[in-house]
Design a protein around this motif. Structure first.
Motif, PDB file in Angstrom:
ATOM      1  N   VAL B 168      29.040  70.982 -42.298  1.00  0.00           N
ATOM      2  CA  VAL B 168      28.567  70.662 -40.955  1.00  0.00           C
ATOM      3  C   VAL B 168      29.746  70.568 -39.983  1.00  0.00           C
ATOM      4  O   VAL B 168      29.685  71.079 -38.862  1.00  0.00           O
ATOM      5  CB  VAL B 168      27.780  69.331 -40.951  1.00  0.00           C
ATOM      6  CG1 VAL B 168      27.262  69.033 -39.557  1.00  0.00           C
ATOM      7  CG2 VAL B 168      26.633  69.403 -41.940  1.00  0.00           C
ATOM      8  N   VAL B 246      28.391  68.641 -32.101  1.00  0.00           N
ATOM      9  CA  VAL B 246      28.892  68.420 -33.462  1.00  0.00           C
ATOM     10  C   VAL B 246      30.246  67.727 -33.403  1.00  0.00           C
ATOM     11  O   VAL B 246      30.520  66.810 -34.179  1.00  0.00           O
ATOM     12  CB  VAL B 246      28.978  69.740 -34.248  1.00  0.00           C
ATOM     13  CG1 VAL B 246      29.636  69.531 -35.597  1.00  0.00           C
ATOM     14  CG2 VAL B 246      27.590  70.341 -34.442  1.00  0.00           C
ATOM     15  N   VAL B 248      31.416  65.662 -31.181  1.00  0.00           N
ATOM     16  CA  VAL B 248      31.255  64.235 -30.867  1.00  0.00           C
ATOM     17  C   VAL B 248      30.763  63.492 -32.113  1.00  0.00           C
ATOM     18  O   VAL B 248      31.231  62.400 -32.431  1.00  0.00           O
ATOM     19  CB  VAL B 248      30.271  64.035 -29.691  1.00  0.00           C
ATOM     20  CG1 VAL B 248      30.016  62.563 -29.442  1.00  0.00           C
ATOM     21  CG2 VAL B 248      30.815  64.688 -28.437  1.00  0.00           C
ATOM     22  N   GLU B 249      29.832  64.114 -32.868  1.00  0.00           N
ATOM     23  CA  GLU B 249      29.313  63.449 -34.070  1.00  0.00           C
ATOM     24  C   GLU B 249      30.376  63.383 -35.170  1.00  0.00           C
ATOM     25  O   GLU B 249      30.427  62.421 -35.929  1.00  0.00           O
ATOM     26  CB  GLU B 249      28.069  64.183 -34.580  1.00  0.00           C
ATOM     27  CG  GLU B 249      26.947  64.141 -33.548  1.00  0.00           C
ATOM     28  CD  GLU B 249      25.566  64.347 -34.127  1.00  0.00           C
ATOM     29  OE1 GLU B 249      25.452  64.911 -35.224  1.00  0.00           O
ATOM     30  OE2 GLU B 249      24.596  63.929 -33.463  1.00  0.00           O
ATOM     31  N   ASP B 251      33.454  62.870 -34.710  1.00  0.00           N
ATOM     32  CA  ASP B 251      34.271  61.718 -34.367  1.00  0.00           C
ATOM     33  C   ASP B 251      33.615  60.436 -34.888  1.00  0.00           C
ATOM     34  O   ASP B 251      34.291  59.548 -35.419  1.00  0.00           O
ATOM     35  CB  ASP B 251      34.442  61.654 -32.846  1.00  0.00           C
ATOM     36  CG  ASP B 251      35.423  60.585 -32.439  1.00  0.00           C
ATOM     37  OD1 ASP B 251      36.612  60.779 -32.706  1.00  0.00           O
ATOM     38  OD2 ASP B 251      34.997  59.550 -31.884  1.00  0.00           O
ATOM     39  N   TYR B 252      32.290  60.366 -34.772  1.00  0.00           N
ATOM     40  CA  TYR B 252      31.563  59.205 -35.296  1.00  0.00           C
ATOM     41  C   TYR B 252      31.725  59.101 -36.815  1.00  0.00           C
ATOM     42  O   TYR B 252      31.987  58.026 -37.349  1.00  0.00           O
ATOM     43  CB  TYR B 252      30.080  59.339 -34.938  1.00  0.00           C
ATOM     44  CG  TYR B 252      29.224  58.182 -35.419  1.00  0.00           C
ATOM     45  CD1 TYR B 252      29.273  56.960 -34.786  1.00  0.00           C
ATOM     46  CD2 TYR B 252      28.379  58.337 -36.514  1.00  0.00           C
ATOM     47  CE1 TYR B 252      28.497  55.904 -35.218  1.00  0.00           C
ATOM     48  CE2 TYR B 252      27.597  57.285 -36.959  1.00  0.00           C
ATOM     49  CZ  TYR B 252      27.656  56.073 -36.309  1.00  0.00           C
ATOM     50  OH  TYR B 252      26.887  55.024 -36.741  1.00  0.00           O
ATOM     51  N   TRP B 253      31.606  60.235 -37.506  1.00  0.00           N
ATOM     52  CA  TRP B 253      31.780  60.212 -38.966  1.00  0.00           C
ATOM     53  C   TRP B 253      33.179  59.719 -39.336  1.00  0.00           C
ATOM     54  O   TRP B 253      33.343  58.937 -40.269  1.00  0.00           O
ATOM     55  CB  TRP B 253      31.562  61.622 -39.550  1.00  0.00           C
ATOM     56  CG  TRP B 253      30.124  62.023 -39.659  1.00  0.00           C
ATOM     57  CD1 TRP B 253      29.478  62.942 -38.887  1.00  0.00           C
ATOM     58  CD2 TRP B 253      29.140  61.524 -40.588  1.00  0.00           C
ATOM     59  NE1 TRP B 253      28.169  63.044 -39.274  1.00  0.00           N
ATOM     60  CE2 TRP B 253      27.933  62.192 -40.312  1.00  0.00           C
ATOM     61  CE3 TRP B 253      29.167  60.588 -41.619  1.00  0.00           C
ATOM     62  CZ2 TRP B 253      26.765  61.958 -41.022  1.00  0.00           C
ATOM     63  CZ3 TRP B 253      28.007  60.351 -42.324  1.00  0.00           C
ATOM     64  CH2 TRP B 253      26.826  61.027 -42.027  1.00  0.00           C
ATOM     65  N   GLN B 255      34.997  57.703 -37.713  1.00  0.00           N
ATOM     66  CA  GLN B 255      35.005  56.262 -37.486  1.00  0.00           C
ATOM     67  C   GLN B 255      34.346  55.526 -38.653  1.00  0.00           C
ATOM     68  O   GLN B 255      34.788  54.454 -39.049  1.00  0.00           O
ATOM     69  CB  GLN B 255      34.238  55.978 -36.199  1.00  0.00           C
ATOM     70  CG  GLN B 255      34.766  54.848 -35.393  1.00  0.00           C
ATOM     71  CD  GLN B 255      33.906  54.623 -34.163  1.00  0.00           C
ATOM     72  OE1 GLN B 255      32.754  54.232 -34.240  1.00  0.00           O
ATOM     73  NE2 GLN B 255      34.473  54.900 -33.016  1.00  0.00           N
ATOM     74  N   GLN B 256      33.270  56.104 -39.196  1.00  0.00           N
ATOM     75  CA  GLN B 256      32.568  55.491 -40.315  1.00  0.00           C
ATOM     76  C   GLN B 256      33.419  55.543 -41.588  1.00  0.00           C
ATOM     77  O   GLN B 256      33.336  54.667 -42.441  1.00  0.00           O
ATOM     78  CB  GLN B 256      31.247  56.227 -40.585  1.00  0.00           C
ATOM     79  CG  GLN B 256      30.274  56.193 -39.433  1.00  0.00           C
ATOM     80  CD  GLN B 256      29.654  54.810 -39.276  1.00  0.00           C
ATOM     81  OE1 GLN B 256      29.015  54.306 -40.178  1.00  0.00           O
ATOM     82  NE2 GLN B 256      29.882  54.192 -38.139  1.00  0.00           N
ATOM     83  N   ALA B 284      24.970  60.768 -47.812  1.00  0.00           N
ATOM     84  CA  ALA B 284      25.663  61.564 -46.793  1.00  0.00           C
ATOM     85  C   ALA B 284      27.076  61.046 -46.584  1.00  0.00           C
ATOM     86  O   ALA B 284      28.041  61.808 -46.518  1.00  0.00           O
ATOM     87  CB  ALA B 284      24.888  61.518 -45.479  1.00  0.00           C
ATOM     88  N   LEU B 285      27.201  59.718 -46.521  1.00  0.00           N
ATOM     89  CA  LEU B 285      28.508  59.110 -46.302  1.00  0.00           C
ATOM     90  C   LEU B 285      29.388  59.304 -47.537  1.00  0.00           C
ATOM     91  O   LEU B 285      30.587  59.576 -47.422  1.00  0.00           O
ATOM     92  CB  LEU B 285      28.327  57.616 -45.997  1.00  0.00           C
ATOM     93  CG  LEU B 285      29.518  56.908 -45.384  1.00  0.00           C
ATOM     94  CD1 LEU B 285      29.946  57.559 -44.092  1.00  0.00           C
ATOM     95  CD2 LEU B 285      29.205  55.444 -45.137  1.00  0.00           C
ATOM     96  N   ARG B 288      30.744  62.805 -47.593  1.00  0.00           N
ATOM     97  CA  ARG B 288      31.824  62.925 -46.614  1.00  0.00           C
ATOM     98  C   ARG B 288      33.104  62.260 -47.118  1.00  0.00           C
ATOM     99  O   ARG B 288      34.205  62.760 -46.926  1.00  0.00           O
ATOM    100  CB  ARG B 288      31.411  62.245 -45.304  1.00  0.00           C
ATOM    101  CG  ARG B 288      30.333  62.968 -44.557  1.00  0.00           C
ATOM    102  CD  ARG B 288      30.909  63.588 -43.335  1.00  0.00           C
ATOM    103  NE  ARG B 288      29.935  64.285 -42.547  1.00  0.00           N
ATOM    104  CZ  ARG B 288      30.261  65.076 -41.523  1.00  0.00           C
ATOM    105  NH1 ARG B 288      31.511  65.244 -41.197  1.00  0.00           N
ATOM    106  NH2 ARG B 288      29.342  65.689 -40.831  1.00  0.00           N
TER     107      ARG B 288
END
Lengths: 480, 480
Positions: B168, B246, B248-249, B251-253, B255-256, B284-285, B288
């Protein structure tokens, strides 16, 4: 060097195919139980068009019945689109009888339905098919409806969504299970299924459903896809795997959104979300949240584009601002401390006073302003709060007034006229609100029911370099 | 009906274009400051090939210099691929001089470099270009290198990654800013830039870089893309917007993942991650996280496919299991309580005892087992722990032994032979470990340095139905 005899080669091929079949069956059973949520002993409705995929689905299920104790019912809908479609039904009936399973049949004249409901053949066929399947599943008490979508279909869906425009979540394509629908073949290649059928000596109908495909899907399948596949071997498999990854990640996003959605305050006509909660969120999560709230409000997110979310983001970030953002089928009002997501514009409590509009400029209205400017012609579409008028055909002055008995509209996108009275009923406007809804008119003919619908009159012509842009800028109601 | 005179139409067109230019400039300035992180007063290196995109970039920057106080340096690398490439350099030199900016020029014989480093022309050109740009930026103290990639390039990159296979995150395509590189044109359409250049009466060089494109990118750009664009207008814009979402998302991942990556325990040759922490994570996490750990370990995630992550997931979920999962350029050892990510197989502390392998079966080895089976020929590639051998050319018995002085390997993917001694040095194996590395041989010729590299010998032939699969199954070291 070892030399194989002809018989030896055939024997080896058979052994190889046998192993491949075993692997396919194992995978299928895993998909059925793990991904599709099927349990032992359930009664299942199997949608069989007679094409290779659905026939393979039925034969694979048939091989699983003993260990899993499943009961199958075969379902077939005759779309009535080809003269030979009756023969498909006969083929499916024989197949089901041969395997010893009951079958149900339906007939839909899809062409007629498509015409009546103004849908494409593909969409009308899809609707008729799913209606029939849900109906039968309900009647027969089936726990799931099994569909024969496989890896190529999945990859095709992903690609088509990408071409037509999609958010990230659209790339998850079709789900293993959604509601009653289950798709246990999503990771099986077409070749794999064809060689399985060959090994089972099982016939199938060719071209069972291609006639129903729309132009762009058909072009993708028959022209583009073979080219792409040749240049990038394994493309379908990779795209289907990508869809699977996206689906797992979508589940994570839903999990992240749940606690935030619980913070929504219900309003009489929508929801309120405080800026205090929205602003600290990561932009990605905020965009997802706004999208989800709009989905709750509207039932779907169709017609919402990147630009709309950018407008909302501006509304969130603006420091001290009160205003309204008109989206397709939704309105977002920014108050001092929150965003309010409403189904329609809040109607002001004053009636519209009749006035003439002598030319471009800014004119007060109950609940906001009307602004008219000359702008370069664009491909931008009208929406509920902005329309474009032909500069060639417009004659000043225009009039602004409330509705009068007998007013009619020639709505854009339809033929003929509709009485405004009927439209108000359709839009569920109360009697009082009807007098408060402004109409933009030219010589008594209604051009635009402001905030609702425009007429076909004064549409910009393709050759026009300049057009008039009419904006309705709503002001946030004071009482909030 | 209003009739426009010819002069009137031209005047209107000019006014329209002027507004579009203003809008483009505003957007460009926003991108520069907000997305690309450029600050007022910085010195910037502008990569100018002479093509329309990079010339538009330079002209747009030139219009921004006064409000932002920027200093520009123009950089041009002559790739030496076409006879006319010198003329491009002259064009760029004149352009820079005309605008009053200093320019630096370089020459690289890309064709020669491509041959020397066995790279495609596109890849070699890219490397030479970026080497030159980084060098100059460093020498001249530039805060960023500005590149002319625009919306179509972005959409093309997304599509190409999709076709070649991507996770992704790959769909984020090119970033506004990554390190020194900045791309402020990513949301500008090619048409928009061309009409801007027309308005500025600015020439540019055509076909400045197409010669460097690889086959599949060229086919995509010149054959596929026009077809797709015609059928799905606005495709580039939508794909570029998807890439932005994608990004922007992603970047969120990140951060997680941050707090999870902090829990990694460093080992001498890798990292340890406890199952207690891994198992409660959302799939999912977890996927990743595993990917990110492998990126830390290997430096990239190239060659890792969906199947590899599925293997790791099995390793995580297995209840009471100790084993090893061999991935390209990494090994993951499952101990009782954790996963250990290592750069190479842990070397057992016993020497290899010489033995003969009379036929298929399972044979003990220091640190694991060697298993040989006959399987249907597949397209599956060899990896460090599994190779496929031709069933036609293999002669039993094979031998298993440790290295002897003078042993040589004919490594797959290379011409000629290499001394094992040299290879051991290359792989950084210590003297003691060399005696512990098993070799699979046929009549004294080395077929496979188990866990490292196979030879070109006994490669399966395309017509073979059956092949021998040789697996090395490592056992987790006991001392952990």
């Amino acid at each position: 060097m070892r030399v194989f005899t002809r018989a030896g080669v055939v024997k080896l091929q058979r052994k190889k195919s046998g192993m491949e079949r075993q692997e396919l069956e194992q995978r299928f059973r895993h998909n059925l139980l793990q991904h599709c949520g099927i349990s032992c002993g359930q009664r299942l409705l199997v949608a069989v068009s007679g094409g290779s995929d659905s026939v393979a689905l039925l034969r694979l299920l048939h091989r699983c019945i003993r260990p899993l104790g499943l009961q199958l019912v075969v379902a077939h809908l005759d779309h009535g689109l080809r003269p030979a479609s009756g023969a498909d039904a006969v083929f499916v009936a024989r197949l089901a009888a041969g395997l010893g399973w009951p079958a149900v049949f339906g007939f839909a004249s899809v062409a007629q339905q498509a015409q009546q409901q103004r849908l494409g053949l593909e969409e009308a066929g899809r609707q008729a098919r799913y209606d029939f399947l849900y109906q039968q599943a309900h009647r027969l008490g089936c726990a799931a409806i099994l569909l024969g979508h496989q890896q190529e279909d999945q990859a095709e869906t992903l690609m088509l969504r990408l071409l037509r425009g999609t958010a990230v979540s659209g790339l998850a394509a079709m789900a293993w299970r959604s509601g009653l629908l289950a798709r246990p073949l999503l990771d099986c290649g077409r070749d794999e299924l064809l060689s399985f059928l060959a090994l089972e000596s099982q016939d199938y109908v060719t071209d069972a459903s291609n006639a129903e495909l729309c132009f762009s899907r058909n072009r993708l399948r028959h022209q583009l896809w073979p080219q792409l596949q040749q240049e990038h071997p394994g493309l379908s498999r990779r795209l289907a795997q990508l869809a699977q990854r996206v689906a797992v990640e979508e589940d994570y996003w839903q999990q992240q959104l749940q606690p935030l959605l619980l913070q929504l305050e219900p309003l009489s006509e929508g929801f309120r979300l405080s800026l205090e909660r929205l602003r600290p969120l990561h932009p990605a999560l905020r965009a997802r949240l706004l999208r989800e709230v709009l989905r709750w409000l509207r039932g779907d997110v169709q017609g919402l584009a990147a630009g709309h979310y950018a407008q909302l983001e501006t509304l969130v970030q603006a420091a001290d601002f009160q205003g309204v953002c008109c989206l397709p089928r939704a309105v977002v009002v920014r108050t001092r401390t929150a965003l309010e997501f409403l189904r329609r514009l809040p109607v002001p409590e004053q009636d519209v006073e009749e006035c003439a509009i002598p030319g471009p400029g800014r004119y007060p209205l109950p609940g906001g302003w009307l602004e008219i400017n000359q702008v370069p012609a664009t491909a931008a579409a009208d929406d509920r709060c902005r329309i474009y008028l032909s500069s060639q055909d417009l004659r000043w002055p225009l009039q602004l007034r409330s509705a009068r008995p007998g007013d009619r509209l020639a709505p854009l996108g339809m033929e003929g006229h509709k009485r405004l009275k009927d439209l108000f009923v359709e839009w569920r406007l109360e009697r009082q609100q009807r007098w408060q809804t402004p109409l933009l008119c030219q010589q008594e003919r209604v051009l635009w029911v402001v905030g609702y619908r425009r007429s076909r009159l004064l549409l910009p012509q393709p050759h026009e370099q300049w057009v008039w842009r009419v904006d309705f800028q709503a002001v946030a109601p004071k009482s909030r």
